[in-house]
Design an enzyme around this catalytic site. Sequence first.
Site, PDB file in Angstrom:
ATOM      1  N   PRO A   1       0.429  -0.989  -0.119  1.00 47.47           N
ATOM      2  CG  PRO A   1      -0.093  -1.006   2.167  1.00 47.47           C
ATOM      3  CD  PRO A   1       0.966  -1.885   1.106  1.00 47.47           C
ATOM      4  CG  ASP A   2      -0.594   4.941  -1.812  1.00 43.46           C
ATOM      5  OD1 ASP A   2      -1.049   4.973  -0.897  1.00 43.46           O
ATOM      6  OD2 ASP A   2      -0.930   5.337  -2.840  1.00 43.46           O
ATOM      7  CG  PHE A   3       3.216   6.301   3.331  1.00 44.09           C
ATOM      8  CD1 PHE A   3       3.212   5.464   3.918  1.00 44.09           C
ATOM      9  CD2 PHE A   3       3.857   7.656   3.732  1.00 44.09           C
ATOM     10  CE1 PHE A   3       3.965   4.662   4.434  1.00 44.09           C
ATOM     11  CE2 PHE A   3       5.272   7.173   4.526  1.00 44.09           C
ATOM     12  CZ  PHE A   3       5.285   5.938   4.350  1.00 44.09           C
TER      13      PHE A   3
ATOM     14  CD  GLN B   1       9.185  10.413  -2.686  1.00 41.44           C
ATOM     15  OE1 GLN B   1       8.366  10.943  -1.793  1.00 41.44           O
ATOM     16  NE2 GLN B   1       8.673  10.344  -3.973  1.00 41.44           N
TER      17      GLN B   1
ATOM     18  CG  ASP C   1       9.347  -1.236  -2.774  1.00 41.74           C
ATOM     19  OD1 ASP C   1      10.641  -0.725  -3.487  1.00 41.74           O
ATOM     20  OD2 ASP C   1       8.203  -0.728  -3.346  1.00 41.74           O
TER      21      ASP C   1
ATOM     22  CB  CYS D   1      22.807   1.240  17.867  1.00 40.99           C
ATOM     23  SG  CYS D   1      22.119   2.027  18.595  1.00 40.99           S
TER      24      CYS D   1
ATOM     25  CB  CYS E   1      25.160   1.272  23.022  1.00 35.75           C
ATOM     26  SG  CYS E   1      23.912   2.428  21.884  1.00 35.75           S
TER      27      CYS E   1
ATOM     28  N   GLY F   1       4.080   7.249  -9.531  1.00 33.67           N
ATOM     29  CA  GLY F   1       3.844   6.871  -9.227  1.00 33.67           C
ATOM     30  C   GLY F   1       4.074   7.913  -7.217  1.00 33.67           C
TER      31      GLY F   1
ATOM     32  CB  SER G   1       1.577  12.852  -2.724  1.00 35.29           C
ATOM     33  OG  SER G   1       2.301  12.100  -1.880  1.00 35.29           O
TER      34      SER G   1
ATOM     35  CG  ASN H   1       1.163   9.894  -9.400  1.00 35.15           C
ATOM     36  OD1 ASN H   1       1.288   9.450  -9.145  1.00 35.15           O
ATOM     37  ND2 ASN H   1       0.689  10.816  -8.521  1.00 35.15           N
ATOM     38  NE  ARG H   2      -5.074   4.271  -9.157  1.00 30.01           N
ATOM     39  CZ  ARG H   2      -4.564   3.508  -7.818  1.00 30.01           C
ATOM     40  NH1 ARG H   2      -4.294   3.861  -6.832  1.00 30.01           N
ATOM     41  NH2 ARG H   2      -3.866   2.231  -8.569  1.00 30.01           N
TER      42      ARG H   2
END
Length: 280
Positions: free
Chosen positions: A45-47, A118, A121, A146, A175, A211, A213, A236-237
């Site tokens: 899924p995208d954001f 960006q 994946d 870390c 740590c 793809g 925004s 893009n949509r």
Amino acid sequence: VDANTPTQTLKARSLEALAEYIKDGRAQQIVVMTGAGISTSAGIPDFRSPKTGLYANLARLNLPHAEAVFDISYFRENPEPFYTLAQELYPGKFRPTITHSFINLLYKKGLLLKLFTQNIDCLEREAGVPDDKIIEAHGSFAKQSCIDCKKPYPEERMRDAISKKWVPRCLDLSCNGLVKPEIVFFGEQLPEAFFENRTLPAQADLAIVMGSSLSVHPFASLPQFCEEGAPRLLINREQVGDLGSRPDDVLLLEDCDSGVRKLAEACGWLEELEALWAET
Ligand code: CNA
């Protein structure tokens, strides 16, 4: 610009004219900029898409606000939600889309100057695009460390932590900091490589934005570094950023996969593209 504004470089503001420009050999240094929308058809899924986007589906994690799951100060206090989500997003379960293969095709044809993604994946790599062509602007799941002392953390342990949903901690017991994949959270610096290559789009003779925004900065400003007169294609949509504001901007407002198929077909590359994708 409107339909009557004259173009500078292309014969027309159309896919056909853009394909002609490519077939004439005028696009030799292509910069591609991508976001989560190139991976949604892979099942990730995208954001920000309403209903299907991750942010719309995070209620179960009881976050103060959706972005908190990727916020470094929230993570310090409450790392569990991120690890719940990480299990869903962790590489290895998804197949690259034909859009990823299209980027690889550009590379194989010697036309890819750089891919700015960006996405975290790693599907561009899995599609075959080599490491030195990719700028992972928001990092990726490829490494982990870390968050305090930055000591690297072994991949097998991270894999185990993510699959069994335990929160990994620094192996240096003095740590004991939290460990996370080196994906860039809100509140963290982007990788050096991003800043070193940030103005590269100025050298592009074609930019392809797909793809995204274009709502996360500083990534969102990359297309603005393109020279006036260098065509910019958006697949893009929805219309995003300032794409469409220049005379040589071409907009394909549709799914990435169908858009790249159309472009490949117009360039005479469709069979090659399908074959390349079938191999992945
Ligand atoms: P976003 O803000 O969710 O925007 C996605 C854009 O893609 C929107 O404009 C959608 O309309 C569009 N879109 C969605 N599906 C398609 C499709 N099949 N075809 C065409 N357009 C489509 O995502 P951005 O990448 O712009 O936002 C930046 C964030 C999202 C980065 O920090 C990423 O790390 C983060 N992210 C990455 C992944 C991934 O790695 N696959 C997944 C989810 C979020």
